[in-house]
Write an enzyme that holds these catalytic residues in place. Structure first.
Site, mmCIF file in Angstrom:
data_model
loop_
_atom_site.group_PDB
_atom_site.id
_atom_site.type_symbol
_atom_site.label_atom_id
_atom_site.label_comp_id
_atom_site.label_asym_id
_atom_site.label_seq_id
_atom_site.Cartn_x
_atom_site.Cartn_y
_atom_site.Cartn_z
ATOM 1 N N LEU A 17 9.844 -21.310 -5.219
ATOM 2 C CA LEU A 17 8.863 -20.401 -4.531
ATOM 3 C C LEU A 17 7.586 -20.395 -5.297
ATOM 4 O O LEU A 17 7.476 -20.290 -6.488
ATOM 5 C CB LEU A 17 9.616 -19.120 -4.576
ATOM 6 N N ASP A 56 0.900 -1.259 0.080
ATOM 7 C CA ASP A 56 -0.010 -0.107 -0.114
ATOM 8 C C ASP A 56 0.827 1.105 -0.055
ATOM 9 O O ASP A 56 1.873 1.274 0.439
ATOM 10 C CB ASP A 56 -1.068 0.087 1.321
ATOM 11 N N HIS A 92 2.411 3.107 -8.872
ATOM 12 C CA HIS A 92 1.897 1.655 -9.297
ATOM 13 C C HIS A 92 3.131 1.122 -9.967
ATOM 14 O O HIS A 92 3.556 -0.218 -9.712
ATOM 15 C CB HIS A 92 0.501 1.374 -10.037
#
Ligand code: IPE
Ligand code: IPE
Ligand code: MG
Length: 259
Positions: free
Chosen positions: A140, A29, A46
């Site tokens: 992963l 955020d 972003h």
């Protein structure tokens, strides 16, 4: 590493932490505020945020963290201006196209949780293809939550359980936390050990509501585009300094850790 150890002591089968988390979940955020502070359009924040994702994925690989789950777009984010929503989806797809081969080469499994059909057949098709391509990778598991909401997740699991009961395949008494879990989107993945939220807000914003039951929560005012590896190390240091008790007394938890 986290492990489930069995022993004769009362803390048997409690996950024991002797080191780094196995699963890290992040609410990334602060992109909009980062851009606004620089008099840039929100989408610039972003874009910078995507670079931070690359760094974090690499760091998790280096540290042998097995699961990384990132909140990229919430079911509530559709309420944002249409242009921002469109740019976010475009950014996501471009990043996917650019990174998927590298992820695959690095033995990373890519997965998306959330109601992805709402993004339209083109985007959903790209996601399905990326998931298919990397499905057997094992270093992963990178999970992106997109058009995801924790309440949606629990509700869709309930709907599936209800359908099975109606079909006579299951008795209502068989509905347990374990059976609910088998229908949640994160099924098969251990719950997050460490939850990180950047950007200063101290809330969960409908992220992994069920799965965060016993996560260690870490909030930082650092905006996501500024969340570098030193910041990640601070979060990990906070995590390893904590005692996870899972309802036990401190003494029991310590005995479990040593067992
Ligand atoms: C997080 O950053 C990214 C998404 C929600 C997609 P924000 O865009 O929420 O940034 P702030 O909170 O407005 O600064
Ligand atoms: C949560 O951030 C969702 C993502 C990071 C994708 P928001 O910025 O949307 O959360 P709220 O609205 O401040 O709770
Ligand atoms: Mg925000």
């Amino acid at each position: 590493m986290n492990s489930h150890r069995s022993s004769a002591n009362p803390a048997a089968d409690v996950p024991v932490d002797a080191g780094l988390p196995q699963h890290v979940a992040v609410i990334m955020d602060g992109n909009g505020r980062w851009a606004t502070q620089r008099h840039l359009p929100r989408i610039a924040g972003h874009s910078k945020g995507v670079e931070r994702v690359r760094g974090l994925v690499r760091a998790c690989g280096d540290k042998s963290i097995s699961f990384l789950t990132l909140f990229a777009f919430s079911s509530e984010n559709w309420r944002r201006p249409k242009r921002e929503v469109g740019s976010l989806i475009e950014l996501f797809i471009n990043a996917l196209d650019e990174e998927i081969t590298k992820l695959h080469q690095n033995n990373i499994r890519f997965r998306v949780v959330g109601d992805i059909e709402r993004f339209g057949p083109k985007v959903a098709g790209r996601i399905h293809k990326a998931q298919e391509m990397t499905r057997d990778n094992s270093s992963l598991v990178l999970t992106i939550a997109a058009n995801y909401g924790g309440r949606w997740d629990i509700a869709q699991a309930c709907a599936e359980l209800a359908r099975r009961v109606r079909e006579g395949e299951m008795d209502p008494t068989a509905i347990t936390p374990e059976s609910v879990e088998t229908y949640l989107s994160m099924r098969g993945t251990p719950d997050p050990d460490l939850f990180i939220r950047t950007g200063g807000e101290q809330r969960v914003s409908n992220f992994l509501l069920w799965q965060l039951a016993y996560a260690e929560l870490y909030f930082t005012p650092v905006l996501w585009p500024d969340f570098d590896l030193a910041q990640f190390d601070l979060a990990l240091a906070s995590y390893v300094s904590r005692q996870r008790r899972f309802g036990l007394t401190g003494e029991q938890a310590e005995a479990a850790r040593r067992a």
